[in-house]
Design an enzyme around this catalytic site. Structure first.
Site, PDB file in Angstrom:
ATOM      1  N   GLY A 231       2.564   8.103   5.089  1.00 61.80           N
ATOM      2  CA  GLY A 231       3.060   7.941   6.463  1.00 61.80           C
ATOM      3  C   GLY A 231       4.492   8.417   6.603  1.00 61.80           C
TER       4      GLY A 231
ATOM      5  N   SER B 259       0.819  -1.211   0.000  1.00 62.30           N
ATOM      6  CA  SER B 259       0.000   0.000   0.000  1.00 62.30           C
ATOM      7  C   SER B 259       0.854   1.263   0.000  1.00 62.30           C
ATOM      8  CB  SER B 259      -0.936  -0.021   1.200  1.00 62.30           C
ATOM      9  OG  SER B 259      -1.772  -1.149   1.136  1.00 62.30           O
TER      10      SER B 259
ATOM     11  N   GLY C 144       0.373   3.972  -1.380  1.00 61.71           N
ATOM     12  CA  GLY C 144      -0.434   5.187  -1.206  1.00 61.71           C
ATOM     13  C   GLY C 144      -0.491   5.603   0.255  1.00 61.71           C
ATOM     14  N   ASP C 145      -0.685   4.655   1.117  1.00 67.09           N
ATOM     15  CA  ASP C 145      -0.676   4.925   2.560  1.00 67.09           C
ATOM     16  C   ASP C 145       0.741   5.091   3.107  1.00 67.09           C
ATOM     17  OD1 ASP C 145      -3.396   4.680   3.895  1.00 67.09           O
ATOM     18  OD2 ASP C 145      -3.426   2.896   2.640  1.00 67.09           O
ATOM     19  N   ILE C 146       1.600   4.156   2.733  1.00 57.93           N
ATOM     20  CA  ILE C 146       2.915   4.094   3.375  1.00 57.93           C
ATOM     21  C   ILE C 146       3.753   5.328   3.064  1.00 57.93           C
ATOM     22  CG2 ILE C 146       5.097   2.818   3.372  1.00 57.93           C
ATOM     23  CD1 ILE C 146       3.341   0.259   3.098  1.00 57.93           C
TER      24      ILE C 146
END
Lengths: 395, 395
Positions: B172, B165, B167-169
């Site tokens: 973050g 992921s 997009g998330d990582i």
């Protein structure tokens, strides 16, 4: 304007991608990045096409907010000058093959004697320790070895390289994180340290729950195409003119999706009413939904699904990305004005700080553009000394 | 042991992936992460399988080095306690839909009045500004909209989601970078600020030179399979038992590769002797090389190419990654001991600091595991007050 890293001075020995990406992040946030390049040649990426008025677009996209000086580290005099510079900066970053700086007598152990506050950051393929340490790596090699290729690709298809160099870029990001953490520590204790980031390690770190899932279930994750591993429907669907990503992440969104698609009868269908059921009956559901999505264009579905509050999006190609209204509103495409190449659009700054926003203060430098300025003003060399060093090919 | 972010206190309101990944990075480097969760339910990721003794492997892999307290932010009393806590921490992080914290009266403008030094970080799908700001996003949606899918996939194949992921990582990671930069600024000026990171922005930022290449040439980048866009040979080749990534990044490596493959006659072949020629005559060269690689196993080629100094690597599946000697030597797979789930292997810490190394000090917490401890010791609530708050479902 105030910038977050206003007083941070970085001596940047990096080239190509992982290292320059790290120092670009720091430069965007306001650090003064002094890019040290080999006289006559410079960063290898200066030779990567395509070119605009003989300047590499690849190089320019990674080196804004940096000043370039030339310095020959193979000459004793060049090394002496570098040691001199180390006294006046906060950070030194390099992405040579491990051992290179030590051979030059410029390893962390040498440099910390000159400046105990120095943060020394090294980004490399496999890191400064371990059995593969001295091996060269490229992005494609660490993507292969690090596992991300094995879980990327169409279902039942071949392992696939991620189309952007995440092997380099994530290492660059972790290097920036390491430098910022070490700088924070310097503020507390006055003591610098070494930051050692490996591209392979960084690939492992971004696998995140794939590892826990494997160790718990024994299952070896394989490419899943564009499908979510556990949530249905959550993938791309064909339309009349392409595909659309639809992400119905929970039962409420499932109901909204069915209504928006005029398939309200599916909501409580005993085959599909819960996510576990939708997983079990995935293939028939995919059939029904795609039969429907194929009746309208991607743009039509976007409007319908946005109206219904169902997360969705088109698969944008790069030309679409840079024209996207949200991307534009967030200033994620910025234009920089290069002295010889002219205006060039590049990615903006994803870290938005309210009080000290990042900014592009200057375009990527030409080779040695700031040698005189930096040697004179920053390190207090006289014009005569600079002239002499240039003649002897040290600068 | 000393840790880099020893004195940094983080109030962590995040759930699922982007936010928890950011606070995991900070926790790994030593910050005290106080994870605030809804009583009775907690982080949504606690409900994601697979489970080990009723604990989610997904949740556990993202929440080590954090302490959990329950607090109901929908209750006035819960909000009052949060405001109280804000006075004693350095950072607050959330990844709610934009506007959620403002509705609760806990937005940045509210909280900075209570503590002007506070660093307030928000990670969201599209960011806190712009026309899509209020929309929900999932990783798959921003991967689709942000361009990375359009350049990932087999040659002439479909756009492909990256299997982890990103997009998330990446959001973050940029959130962690923003927080660290803002914390550094607090050390200099005593003033906090808001960090606003969008998943979509983060996707654009990691496209890097693909954007410059497009704006310079007009070419719309498409999936290229496992092939380097400009260097040959630099891709995967079939072997008797799988594939191997071979990356001959320059002419010297090309010569080494030919010798190692016993194809020395190709080195100066007028069709292949330079990289531009190898690009032009890509298909015939790929044929010759793959005809050869298919004669031996991946392991045999690894040994031959490692011996010749040609960058290469197998396409490791996750089970191979966690057993790789370099990954092990770099401690990139660590074991944590969870109070109820027992031992679980998770990714290690990619930021290696020489003086204040990161570490897993504790496994992911059970829901509310540290409520009493934190309320008592950290925020000086009495046992009686805690008991009362628990009875009224505030804790």
């Amino acid at each position: 304007m105030d910038v977050a890293l206003e007083n941070v001075k970085v001596l940047d020995l990096t080239r190509v991608l992982a290292g320059p990406y790290a120092t670009m992040i720091l430069g965007d946030l306001g650090a003064d990045i002094i890019k040290v390049e080999m006289p006559g040649k410079g960063d290898d990426a200066r030779a990567f096409g395509p070119y605009v008025n003989e300047e590499s677009a690849y190089f320019m996209s990674l080196n804004r907010n940096k000043r370039s000086i030339t310095l020959n580290l193979k000459e004793e005099e060049g090394k002496r000058i570098l040691r001199d510079m180390i006294k006046k900066v906060d950070v030194v970053v390099e992405n040579f093959r491990p051992g290179t700086m030590e051979k030059l007598g410029l390893g962390y152990e040498d440099l910390k004697k000159i400046n105990p506050k120095i943060v020394y950051a090294a980004a490399s393929g496999f890191g400064h320790t371990g059995p593969y340490s001295k091996r060269a790596a490229y992005d494609a090699v660490v993507q292969a070895m690090g596992g991300i290729m094995s879980i990327t690709g169409q279902e039942n298809g071949k392992p696939t390289r991620v189309g952007t160099s995440v092997g380099d870029i994530n290492a660059g990001m972790f290097t920036a994180i390491g430098i910022l953490s070490a700088l924070y520590r310097v503020k507390e204790t006055g003591k610098g340290q070494k930051v050692d980031v490996a591209m392979l390690d960084s690939q492992v770190a971004i696998l995140e729950n794939a590892i826990a899932r494997h160790v718990v279930t024994g299952e070896i994750p394989a490419p899943k195409g564009n499908r979510h591993p556990a949530i249905v429907p959550f993938e791309t669907f064909e339309t009349t003119d392409g595909e659309i990503m639809i992400a119905a992440g929970n039962d409420a969104l499932w109901a909204k999706l069915c209504k928006a698609m005029e398939l309200g009868e599916l909501i409580d269908d005993p085959k599909y009413k819960t996510n576990p059921l939708r997983n079990t009956n995935y293939h028939s559901l995919k059939g029904i939904l795609e039969y429907t999505t194929k009746k309208k264009s991607t743009a039509e579905w976007q409007e319908i699904l946005d109206g219904a509050g169902v997360p969705n999006g088109p698969i944008n190609t790069i030309d679409k990305v840079i024209e996207d209204p949200q991307v534009k509103a967030r200033e994620m495409i910025l234009e920089m004005d290069h002295p010889t190449a002219g205006k060039l659009r590049v990615p903006g700054i994803p870290v938005k700080l309210s009080d000290t926003p990042g900014q592009i203060r200057c375009a990527a430098p030409t080779l040695g553009q700031h040698t005189d300025e930096i040697m004179r003003e920053y390190f207090e060399y006289s014009d005569e000394e600079i002239e002499k060093l240039r003649k002897t090919k040290v600068l």
